[in-house]
Design a protein around this motif. Sequence first.
Motif, PDB file in Angstrom:
ATOM      1  N   GLY A  23      -0.867  -1.375  -9.843  1.00 24.35           N
ATOM      2  CA  GLY A  23      -0.256  -2.419 -10.662  1.00 24.35           C
ATOM      3  C   GLY A  23       0.601  -3.391  -9.896  1.00 24.35           C
ATOM      4  O   GLY A  23       1.031  -4.407 -10.455  1.00 24.35           O
ATOM      5  N   GLU A  24       0.870  -3.105  -8.615  1.00 27.32           N
ATOM      6  CA  GLU A  24       1.675  -4.027  -7.803  1.00 27.32           C
ATOM      7  C   GLU A  24       0.765  -5.058  -7.144  1.00 27.32           C
ATOM      8  O   GLU A  24      -0.264  -4.700  -6.566  1.00 27.32           O
ATOM      9  N   PRO A  25       1.132  -6.341  -7.179  1.00 27.88           N
ATOM     10  CA  PRO A  25       0.259  -7.372  -6.631  1.00 27.88           C
ATOM     11  C   PRO A  25       0.279  -7.474  -5.110  1.00 27.88           C
ATOM     12  O   PRO A  25      -0.622  -8.076  -4.527  1.00 27.88           O
ATOM     13  N   GLU A  26       1.293  -6.888  -4.459  1.00 27.06           N
ATOM     14  CA  GLU A  26       1.440  -7.035  -3.014  1.00 27.06           C
ATOM     15  C   GLU A  26       1.624  -5.678  -2.344  1.00 27.06           C
ATOM     16  O   GLU A  26       2.187  -4.744  -2.929  1.00 27.06           O
ATOM     17  N   ASP A  27       1.172  -5.598  -1.108  1.00 21.42           N
ATOM     18  CA  ASP A  27       1.401  -4.410  -0.294  1.00 21.42           C
ATOM     19  C   ASP A  27       2.899  -4.254  -0.037  1.00 21.42           C
ATOM     20  O   ASP A  27       3.639  -5.239   0.056  1.00 21.42           O
ATOM     21  N   VAL A  28       3.361  -3.021   0.069  1.00 23.14           N
ATOM     22  CA  VAL A  28       4.743  -2.761   0.461  1.00 23.14           C
ATOM     23  C   VAL A  28       4.931  -3.013   1.958  1.00 23.14           C
ATOM     24  O   VAL A  28       5.998  -3.457   2.395  1.00 23.14           O
ATOM     25  N   GLU A  32      13.025  23.943  13.998  1.00 25.22           N
ATOM     26  CA  GLU A  32      12.405  22.665  13.682  1.00 25.22           C
ATOM     27  C   GLU A  32      13.438  21.722  13.092  1.00 25.22           C
ATOM     28  O   GLU A  32      14.510  22.149  12.624  1.00 25.22           O
ATOM     29  N   CYS A  33      13.110  20.430  13.102  1.00 26.22           N
ATOM     30  CA  CYS A  33      13.910  19.431  12.411  1.00 26.22           C
ATOM     31  C   CYS A  33      12.972  18.539  11.615  1.00 26.22           C
ATOM     32  O   CYS A  33      11.790  18.427  11.923  1.00 26.22           O
ATOM     33  N   ARG A  34      13.526  17.907  10.573  1.00 27.93           N
ATOM     34  CA  ARG A  34      12.733  17.046   9.698  1.00 27.93           C
ATOM     35  C   ARG A  34      13.416  15.701   9.542  1.00 27.93           C
ATOM     36  O   ARG A  34      14.610  15.635   9.249  1.00 27.93           O
ATOM     37  N   LEU A  35      12.625  14.650   9.714  1.00 26.72           N
ATOM     38  CA  LEU A  35      13.044  13.288   9.397  1.00 26.72           C
ATOM     39  C   LEU A  35      12.199  12.841   8.214  1.00 26.72           C
ATOM     40  O   LEU A  35      10.976  12.881   8.267  1.00 26.72           O
ATOM     41  N   ILE A  36      12.867  12.416   7.135  1.00 25.44           N
ATOM     42  CA  ILE A  36      12.171  12.116   5.882  1.00 25.44           C
ATOM     43  C   ILE A  36      12.551  10.723   5.401  1.00 25.44           C
ATOM     44  O   ILE A  36      13.723  10.345   5.411  1.00 25.44           O
ATOM     45  N   ALA A  37      11.543   9.966   4.980  1.00 18.36           N
ATOM     46  CA  ALA A  37      11.771   8.654   4.381  1.00 18.36           C
ATOM     47  C   ALA A  37      10.846   8.487   3.183  1.00 18.36           C
ATOM     48  O   ALA A  37       9.689   8.907   3.217  1.00 18.36           O
ATOM     49  N   SER A  38      11.376   7.890   2.125  1.00 20.23           N
ATOM     50  CA  SER A  38      10.596   7.620   0.915  1.00 20.23           C
ATOM     51  C   SER A  38      10.771   6.161   0.534  1.00 20.23           C
ATOM     52  O   SER A  38      11.874   5.615   0.623  1.00 20.23           O
ATOM     53  N   TYR A  39       9.669   5.545   0.087  1.00 19.34           N
ATOM     54  CA  TYR A  39       9.667   4.129  -0.257  1.00 19.34           C
ATOM     55  C   TYR A  39       9.117   3.942  -1.671  1.00 19.34           C
ATOM     56  O   TYR A  39       8.043   4.448  -1.982  1.00 19.34           O
ATOM     57  N   ARG A  40       9.849   3.172  -2.485  1.00 15.53           N
ATOM     58  CA  ARG A  40       9.319   2.860  -3.813  1.00 15.53           C
ATOM     59  C   ARG A  40       9.731   1.451  -4.210  1.00 15.53           C
ATOM     60  O   ARG A  40      10.752   0.929  -3.776  1.00 15.53           O
ATOM     61  N   VAL A  41       8.896   0.851  -5.031  1.00 19.88           N
ATOM     62  CA  VAL A  41       9.135  -0.510  -5.502  1.00 19.88           C
ATOM     63  C   VAL A  41       9.891  -0.484  -6.816  1.00 19.88           C
ATOM     64  O   VAL A  41       9.559   0.280  -7.733  1.00 19.88           O
ATOM     65  N   ILE A  42      10.930  -1.311  -6.886  1.00 21.63           N
ATOM     66  CA  ILE A  42      11.687  -1.493  -8.122  1.00 21.63           C
ATOM     67  C   ILE A  42      11.551  -2.962  -8.517  1.00 21.63           C
ATOM     68  O   ILE A  42      11.880  -3.859  -7.730  1.00 21.63           O
ATOM     69  N   ARG A  43      11.062  -3.199  -9.694  1.00 15.97           N
ATOM     70  CA  ARG A  43      10.874  -4.587 -10.140  1.00 15.97           C
ATOM     71  C   ARG A  43      12.199  -5.204 -10.567  1.00 15.97           C
ATOM     72  O   ARG A  43      12.973  -4.574 -11.286  1.00 15.97           O
ATOM     73  N   ASN A  44      12.460  -6.423 -10.100  1.00 18.77           N
ATOM     74  CA  ASN A  44      13.700  -7.133 -10.462  1.00 18.77           C
ATOM     75  C   ASN A  44      13.668  -7.532 -11.947  1.00 18.77           C
ATOM     76  O   ASN A  44      12.611  -7.728 -12.515  1.00 18.77           O
ATOM     77  N   ILE A  57      15.766  -3.162   0.138  1.00 22.97           N
ATOM     78  CA  ILE A  57      15.357  -4.504   0.538  1.00 22.97           C
ATOM     79  C   ILE A  57      15.223  -5.326  -0.731  1.00 22.97           C
ATOM     80  O   ILE A  57      14.384  -5.034  -1.590  1.00 22.97           O
ATOM     81  N   ASP A  58      16.054  -6.339  -0.860  1.00 19.38           N
ATOM     82  CA  ASP A  58      16.010  -7.237  -2.010  1.00 19.38           C
ATOM     83  C   ASP A  58      15.141  -8.434  -1.623  1.00 19.38           C
ATOM     84  O   ASP A  58      15.566  -9.307  -0.872  1.00 19.38           O
ATOM     85  N   ASP A  59      13.914  -8.447  -2.139  1.00 16.57           N
ATOM     86  CA  ASP A  59      12.914  -9.457  -1.791  1.00 16.57           C
ATOM     87  C   ASP A  59      12.725 -10.378  -2.992  1.00 16.57           C
ATOM     88  O   ASP A  59      11.811 -10.206  -3.800  1.00 16.57           O
ATOM     89  N   SER A  60      13.609 -11.373  -3.120  1.00  7.45           N
ATOM     90  CA  SER A  60      13.589 -12.202  -4.329  1.00  7.45           C
ATOM     91  C   SER A  60      12.344 -13.079  -4.401  1.00  7.45           C
ATOM     92  O   SER A  60      11.894 -13.438  -5.495  1.00  7.45           O
TER      93      SER A  60
END
Length: 302
Positions: free
Chosen positions: A53-58, A290-302, A227-230
């Motif tokens: 449903g998102e028109p653009e790649d993240v 062991e060690c873990r580096l974790i990152a999560s990305y999600r889109v929030i609509r303005n 990231i605020d991408d207006s």
Amino acid sequence: MTIEELNTKYKIAGQLEFIAGNGGLPMIRVNNAKAAALISLHAGQVLSYQPAGEPEDVLFLSEKAYYQDGKAIKGGAPICWPWFGADPEGKGRPGHGFVRNRAWNVVATEAMNNGDVKVTLGLVDTPDTRAIWPQSFSLLQEIVIGATLNLSLITRNTGKETFSITQAFHTYFKVGDIARTKVLGLEGCEYIDKAGGGNEQKRQSDAVTIESEVDRIYLDVGNTLTIDDSALNRRIQITSQGSKTAVVWNPWEKISKEMADLEDTDYQRLVCVETTNAANDVVEVAPGSECRLIASYRVIRN
């Protein structure tokens, strides 16, 4: 393994398949009800992630990126490991380590009960890697594609002595217009200003805006950045674990023109906000741990 062999063993019907990508490199194409993604086995790198449903790649991916052995792919979410930045020992070894320009192995693929798809890639030490970095290790990357993109980098010390690493998800985010982009969540943080070869420590007073070359290592950061991408009417939320530092990078005009694998104007369409263990954020990994580096990305609509 060949593309055919990979599909025979790891394909998930209707959700995940292996294809020959640019340069003939083997890639994983994911397309499920929640998102579409493209992952390169060369570099173990997510190149594209687009929620349903998102028109653009993240993610930003350069049209001039290299797709060949021994070269890093410009864009997506490259892995910097076992060091971030220049060779920490000054031996002339590649910047950002050696895993972003070599082939990774497929460990597993899984259709999860919640509708997400999980891909696990791995690397272990070889005579070639030990000639660069004389340590025994097992490195796994777990990539979960759903309404959120989740990345986990797991370092295991399989040797007999403790080793130290710095590392990063050197993620390139696509933005509509860098002049209308802000990075939130770093207000009040100290940072090391690396732009132009510098090393001066400064403090961020308010939201990060980009009007020239930016190359900063932020210290003692929180676990949520935005990231605020207006221009694209969206926010990209980045949450992290196992990290006390973050990097914000934009090459600006001069460096974009100097980089053969970037278009001259690409700086207007990208910002790197990197989940890192960098600068003084060094991780010690004891034998058998062991060690873990974790990152999560999600889109929030303005």
